[in-house]
Each structure stands twice: as C-alpha cells, then as structure tokens.
Design a protein around this motif. Structure first.
Motif, PDB file in Angstrom:
ATOM      1  N   THR A  11      -4.363  -0.082  -4.782  1.00  0.00           N
ATOM      2  CA  THR A  11      -3.233   0.577  -5.508  1.00  0.00           C
ATOM      3  C   THR A  11      -4.183   2.123  -5.581  1.00  0.00           C
ATOM      4  O   THR A  11      -5.039   2.343  -6.091  1.00  0.00           O
ATOM      5  N   ASN A  12      -3.407   2.889  -4.890  1.00  0.00           N
ATOM      6  CA  ASN A  12      -4.028   4.134  -4.252  1.00  0.00           C
ATOM      7  C   ASN A  12      -2.689   4.628  -4.814  1.00  0.00           C
ATOM      8  O   ASN A  12      -1.608   5.105  -4.246  1.00  0.00           O
ATOM      9  N   ILE A  13      -3.555   5.645  -5.978  1.00  0.00           N
ATOM     10  CA  ILE A  13      -2.180   6.865  -6.471  1.00  0.00           C
ATOM     11  C   ILE A  13      -2.851   8.308  -5.827  1.00  0.00           C
ATOM     12  O   ILE A  13      -4.490   8.251  -6.130  1.00  0.00           O
ATOM     13  N   TYR A  14      -1.926   8.427  -5.061  1.00  0.00           N
ATOM     14  CA  TYR A  14      -2.193  10.530  -5.303  1.00  0.00           C
ATOM     15  C   TYR A  14      -1.330  11.297  -5.900  1.00  0.00           C
ATOM     16  O   TYR A  14       0.079  11.759  -5.863  1.00  0.00           O
ATOM     17  N   THR A  15      -2.426  12.652  -6.387  1.00  0.00           N
ATOM     18  CA  THR A  15      -1.677  13.792  -6.947  1.00  0.00           C
ATOM     19  C   THR A  15      -2.022  14.905  -5.913  1.00  0.00           C
ATOM     20  O   THR A  15      -2.824  15.017  -6.305  1.00  0.00           O
ATOM     21  N   HIS A  16      -1.074  15.426  -5.250  1.00  0.00           N
ATOM     22  CA  HIS A  16      -1.441  16.237  -4.144  1.00  0.00           C
ATOM     23  C   HIS A  16      -0.830  18.024  -4.875  1.00  0.00           C
ATOM     24  O   HIS A  16       0.062  18.110  -5.735  1.00  0.00           O
ATOM     25  N   THR A  17      -1.626  19.125  -4.706  1.00  0.00           N
ATOM     26  CA  THR A  17      -1.615  19.478  -4.372  1.00  0.00           C
ATOM     27  C   THR A  17      -1.957  20.134  -3.316  1.00  0.00           C
ATOM     28  O   THR A  17      -1.928  19.740  -1.803  1.00  0.00           O
ATOM     29  N   THR A  18      -1.886  21.720  -3.658  1.00  0.00           N
ATOM     30  CA  THR A  18      -1.215  22.504  -1.986  1.00  0.00           C
ATOM     31  C   THR A  18      -3.240  22.200  -1.689  1.00  0.00           C
ATOM     32  O   THR A  18      -3.307  22.155   0.191  1.00  0.00           O
ATOM     33  N   ASN A  19      -4.099  22.301  -2.393  1.00  0.00           N
ATOM     34  CA  ASN A  19      -5.360  21.966  -1.696  1.00  0.00           C
ATOM     35  C   ASN A  19      -6.719  20.790  -1.523  1.00  0.00           C
ATOM     36  O   ASN A  19      -7.576  20.238  -0.750  1.00  0.00           O
ATOM     37  N   THR A  25      -9.641   5.176  -7.329  1.00  0.00           N
ATOM     38  CA  THR A  25     -10.493   4.042  -6.897  1.00  0.00           C
ATOM     39  C   THR A  25     -11.048   2.812  -6.635  1.00  0.00           C
ATOM     40  O   THR A  25     -11.375   2.849  -8.034  1.00  0.00           O
ATOM     41  N   SER A  26     -11.191   1.825  -6.658  1.00  0.00           N
ATOM     42  CA  SER A  26     -10.737   0.883  -7.179  1.00  0.00           C
ATOM     43  C   SER A  26     -13.134   0.038  -7.199  1.00  0.00           C
ATOM     44  O   SER A  26     -13.712   0.368  -5.862  1.00  0.00           O
ATOM     45  N   ARG A  27     -13.489  -0.543  -7.635  1.00  0.00           N
ATOM     46  CA  ARG A  27     -14.816  -0.680  -8.018  1.00  0.00           C
ATOM     47  C   ARG A  27     -15.079  -1.804  -7.245  1.00  0.00           C
ATOM     48  O   ARG A  27     -14.199  -3.707  -6.820  1.00  0.00           O
ATOM     49  N   ILE A  28     -16.195  -1.760  -6.233  1.00  0.00           N
ATOM     50  CA  ILE A  28     -16.377  -3.091  -5.314  1.00  0.00           C
ATOM     51  C   ILE A  28     -17.490  -3.567  -6.116  1.00  0.00           C
ATOM     52  O   ILE A  28     -18.702  -3.174  -6.975  1.00  0.00           O
ATOM     53  N   VAL A  29     -17.930  -4.882  -5.512  1.00  0.00           N
ATOM     54  CA  VAL A  29     -18.852  -6.340  -5.692  1.00  0.00           C
ATOM     55  C   VAL A  29     -20.191  -5.872  -5.008  1.00  0.00           C
ATOM     56  O   VAL A  29     -19.969  -5.471  -3.862  1.00  0.00           O
ATOM     57  N   PRO A 232     -10.779  -4.088  -3.992  1.00  0.00           N
ATOM     58  CA  PRO A 232      -9.338  -3.513  -2.898  1.00  0.00           C
ATOM     59  C   PRO A 232      -9.367  -4.127  -1.631  1.00  0.00           C
ATOM     60  O   PRO A 232      -9.974  -4.996  -1.304  1.00  0.00           O
ATOM     61  N   ALA A 233      -8.313  -4.424  -1.593  1.00  0.00           N
ATOM     62  CA  ALA A 233      -7.786  -5.162   0.188  1.00  0.00           C
ATOM     63  C   ALA A 233      -8.766  -4.831   0.723  1.00  0.00           C
ATOM     64  O   ALA A 233      -8.944  -5.975   1.883  1.00  0.00           O
ATOM     65  N   GLN A 253     -15.562   5.478  -9.331  1.00  0.00           N
ATOM     66  CA  GLN A 253     -14.711   4.362  -8.979  1.00  0.00           C
ATOM     67  C   GLN A 253     -14.225   3.768 -11.052  1.00  0.00           C
ATOM     68  O   GLN A 253     -14.840   3.628 -11.110  1.00  0.00           O
ATOM     69  N   THR A 254     -12.684   4.537 -10.871  1.00  0.00           N
ATOM     70  CA  THR A 254     -11.922   3.380 -12.183  1.00  0.00           C
ATOM     71  C   THR A 254     -11.116   2.862 -12.557  1.00  0.00           C
ATOM     72  O   THR A 254     -10.150   2.772 -13.500  1.00  0.00           O
ATOM     73  N   GLN A 255     -11.520   1.717 -11.486  1.00  0.00           N
ATOM     74  CA  GLN A 255     -10.819   0.409 -12.046  1.00  0.00           C
ATOM     75  C   GLN A 255     -10.966  -0.513 -11.125  1.00  0.00           C
ATOM     76  O   GLN A 255     -12.293  -0.666  -9.563  1.00  0.00           O
ATOM     77  N   ILE A 256     -10.713  -2.484 -11.351  1.00  0.00           N
ATOM     78  CA  ILE A 256     -10.765  -3.306 -11.405  1.00  0.00           C
ATOM     79  C   ILE A 256      -9.542  -3.963 -10.490  1.00  0.00           C
ATOM     80  O   ILE A 256      -8.848  -4.333 -11.320  1.00  0.00           O
ATOM     81  N   GLU A 257      -9.792  -4.453  -9.132  1.00  0.00           N
ATOM     82  CA  GLU A 257      -8.313  -5.411  -8.735  1.00  0.00           C
ATOM     83  C   GLU A 257      -9.277  -7.163  -8.719  1.00  0.00           C
ATOM     84  O   GLU A 257     -10.072  -7.344  -8.330  1.00  0.00           O
ATOM     85  N   VAL A 258      -8.352  -7.906  -8.987  1.00  0.00           N
ATOM     86  CA  VAL A 258      -8.546  -9.723  -8.250  1.00  0.00           C
ATOM     87  C   VAL A 258      -7.746 -10.170  -8.453  1.00  0.00           C
ATOM     88  O   VAL A 258      -6.032  -9.652  -8.282  1.00  0.00           O
ATOM     89  N   THR A 259      -7.440 -10.651  -7.271  1.00  0.00           N
ATOM     90  CA  THR A 259      -6.173 -11.798  -7.101  1.00  0.00           C
ATOM     91  C   THR A 259      -6.424 -12.995  -6.752  1.00  0.00           C
ATOM     92  O   THR A 259      -7.871 -13.312  -7.095  1.00  0.00           O
ATOM     93  N   SER A 260      -6.084 -14.194  -7.355  1.00  0.00           N
ATOM     94  CA  SER A 260      -6.540 -15.498  -7.248  1.00  0.00           C
ATOM     95  C   SER A 260      -5.456 -16.169  -6.421  1.00  0.00           C
ATOM     96  O   SER A 260      -4.550 -16.360  -7.397  1.00  0.00           O
ATOM     97  N   GLU A 261      -6.015 -17.522  -5.874  1.00  0.00           N
ATOM     98  CA  GLU A 261      -4.785 -18.110  -4.722  1.00  0.00           C
ATOM     99  C   GLU A 261      -4.043 -19.486  -5.927  1.00  0.00           C
ATOM    100  O   GLU A 261      -2.808 -19.329  -6.377  1.00  0.00           O
ATOM    101  N   LYS A 262      -5.276 -19.859  -6.501  1.00  0.00           N
ATOM    102  CA  LYS A 262      -4.868 -21.176  -7.224  1.00  0.00           C
ATOM    103  C   LYS A 262      -4.979 -20.567  -8.518  1.00  0.00           C
ATOM    104  O   LYS A 262      -5.111 -21.814  -9.959  1.00  0.00           O
TER     105      LYS A 262
END
Length: 304
Positions: A11-19, A25-29, A232-233, A253-262
């Motif tokens: 999940t990437n969130i962009y706030t666009h300004t002129t410059n 960003t997600s923390r990596i292991v 992140p993916a 980095q500001t977040q953690i992301e986790v997915t799990s199949e089972k």
C-alpha cells in the motif's frame, strides 16, 4: 543461584505537491531467527527468543515463550527472585499463573491476562503455576528502563482478560490491544516510558494485515501459530511458528504489512529505543557494572 538463573499487497500513499512526493513505506524484515530451547527459574522449560538468538531489540532485552502440556516442564515455576532496573510483561494464552511480590501485590493470570510489572529500584516476586496438568502457554518480555527511571518505586498492573479490547477489522483479522493504540482503540497498560505497542494479531486465512508503527520505534513480530509473509509485496519474507522477525524502520518506514494464506497469529511489539549502555547480570539490568554490584549488595543486605 536463583538470581543468576532468572537472568502482500503493498500500500503506497502519495501526496502530490508541485515539487515532491511523500510516500508511506513498509518496514522490511531485516532478520528472521528461531527461538532456542532452554530452562529458567527452578527448571521451567521454555523457548528463549530475545536474549537468545537475538541479543536485544532496544528497549526489549528478553523474551521467553512457555508452551507445553507436560506439567514436568513448568510445575517448578519461578519461586521468589529479585529484579531491578527494568519492567516485566507477562501474557498468558493458556493455563494459570499466580503472582506475588514483597510489596503485597497478588494476581492470578488466566488465559488472556496481562501483567506489567515495573521493578524499578527493586522488587522480589514469584510466578508459580496454579494448575497441576494441562497446557501452559504464555510469554514474558523484559522491557528496559532509562537511567533516570531505573530507581523508581515498583509498580504492578494486573489486567484481566475482560479489560483487553479486541478489534475485528474488515479483513476478518482479530487484534487484541494489550498496550498502545490500534485503530483509535487504546490498550489497558498505562504510564510506560518507552511508549510501547503490543498487539496479539490473528490473521484470517487469505487476509492481509496493515498497521502503523511510530517512526523511530524498534519493532519485531513473533509468530506462535501458523506462518505469514511479512513486508511489502516486492520484499516479503516467510516467517514460521517459533520465529521472530526483526522489522527495519531505520529509514523512517511507517507501517507493517503481513499476509497469510492459511492463517497466522503473532505478537507485534514496538517501543521507543533508550540508546543507553546496558550492564546486566541475571535479574538486574542497569547502566554500569558498579550499579550491578550495588544491586547485588542491596539485595543481599535486605534493602529491597
């Protein structure tokens, strides 16, 4: 001798300004390690995670897991022993433990209970099983205190299961908020100087979990059921049962992301680093060797 023994979908969130663009960003292991089998107390068999394969994750200086349905592994318990200079966190998933200390505090930990004890200048306590058979499963985490708080008066927070909020998100995940804040829900632990986040996260099969971690906080996840992919993916690492994942937030980095199949269940912990020298001997955690010698002397002379 007792004092020494008791030592996905990115999940990437962009706030666009002129410059410029600002990106969440997600923390990596940065590392995955498996807990090691050892014993402590009067012969309690347990798995040491921090203080074993991982030395420390400032401010976390130790973490143990007890999980056994053989009473020979846990019945000896942890008879009276001292602590100084840090905090102990006990979280019980199955079974029952009794806490007593020399300040007169007393509590029975049942499944879902949390105990946060600030040893401060010195406390003598015991943690003994209140069961003769069956499954015992739980954790103890040691959290350091900064030098200015190491000699505070001891404090004990005994939190029953009904006081621990549970949040079920839109993905079917279930999150128990033990300390800190999740989705504007605040956990029951109060007044801890390292501003900890401590969550018990149960991810539904096929689901994703995303959580914000305060910038600058050290963080880790410990998987105790199932397995999950952390990060992140484009940079995921599989973390299996009985393994700890250190989460790198060194670049903000500001977040953690986790997915799990089972499906997966893990403890997520984060805390504000203290960044001070550590001198440790068994159950005493101070800043200098001289303070350790003083702690031993004070205990031996009955000054706790």
């Amino acid at each position: 001798n007792q004092s020494n023994k008791h030592t996905n979908i990115q999940t990437n969130i962009y706030t666009h300004t002129t410059n410029y663009n600002i990106r969440m960003t997600s923390r990596i292991v940065s590392r995955v390690a498996k807990g090691i089998d050892t014993s402590d107390g009067d012969g309690v068999n347990l798995k040491r995670v921090i203080g074993g394969p991982v030395e420390r994750v400032d401010p976390f200086i130790m973490m143990d897991e007890i999980e056994s349905d053989d009473s020979n592994d846990y019945m000896a318990g942890f008879p009276d022993h001292p602590h100084r200079g840090f905090e102990t966190v006990t979280y019980v998933l199955a079974g029952s433990m009794e806490h007593r200390d020399h300040k007169g505090n007393h509590g029975i930990l049942v499944p879902g209970s949390v105990q946060w004890m600030t040893a401060g200048r010195g406390i003598i306590h015991s943690e003994m099983p209140k069961m003769e058979e069956g499954l015992m499963h739980g954790f103890q985490i040691w959290v350091n205190l900064p030098a200015k708080d190491k000699m505070v008066e001891p404090r004990y927070q005994d939190i029953s299961p009904d006081k621990v909020p549970i949040v079920e998100d839109s993905n079917g995940n279930k999150i128990k908020v033990l300390a800190g804040c999740y989705k504007k829900v605040t956990g029951p632990v109060e007044g801890v100087v390292t501003s900890p986040l401590l969550l018990d996260v149960e991810i539904a099969p096929g689901a994703t979990f995303i959580e914000e971690i305060p910038v600058g906080h050290s963080s880790f996840a410990y998987v105790f059921e199932g397995s999950g992919k952390f990060g992140p993916a484009d940079n995921q690492k599989e973390v299996n049962k009985s393994h700890i994942a250190l989460l790198d937030g060194s670049n903000g980095q500001t977040q953690i992301e986790v997915t799990s199949e089972k499906g997966c269940r893990f403890l997520l912990a984060a805390g504000k680093p203290i960044n001070e020298p550590i001198a440790q001997r068994g159950p005493f955690v101070m800043n200098t060797k001289e303070e350790i010698y003083q702690a031993i002397s004070d205990y031996q002379n009955g000054l706790f």
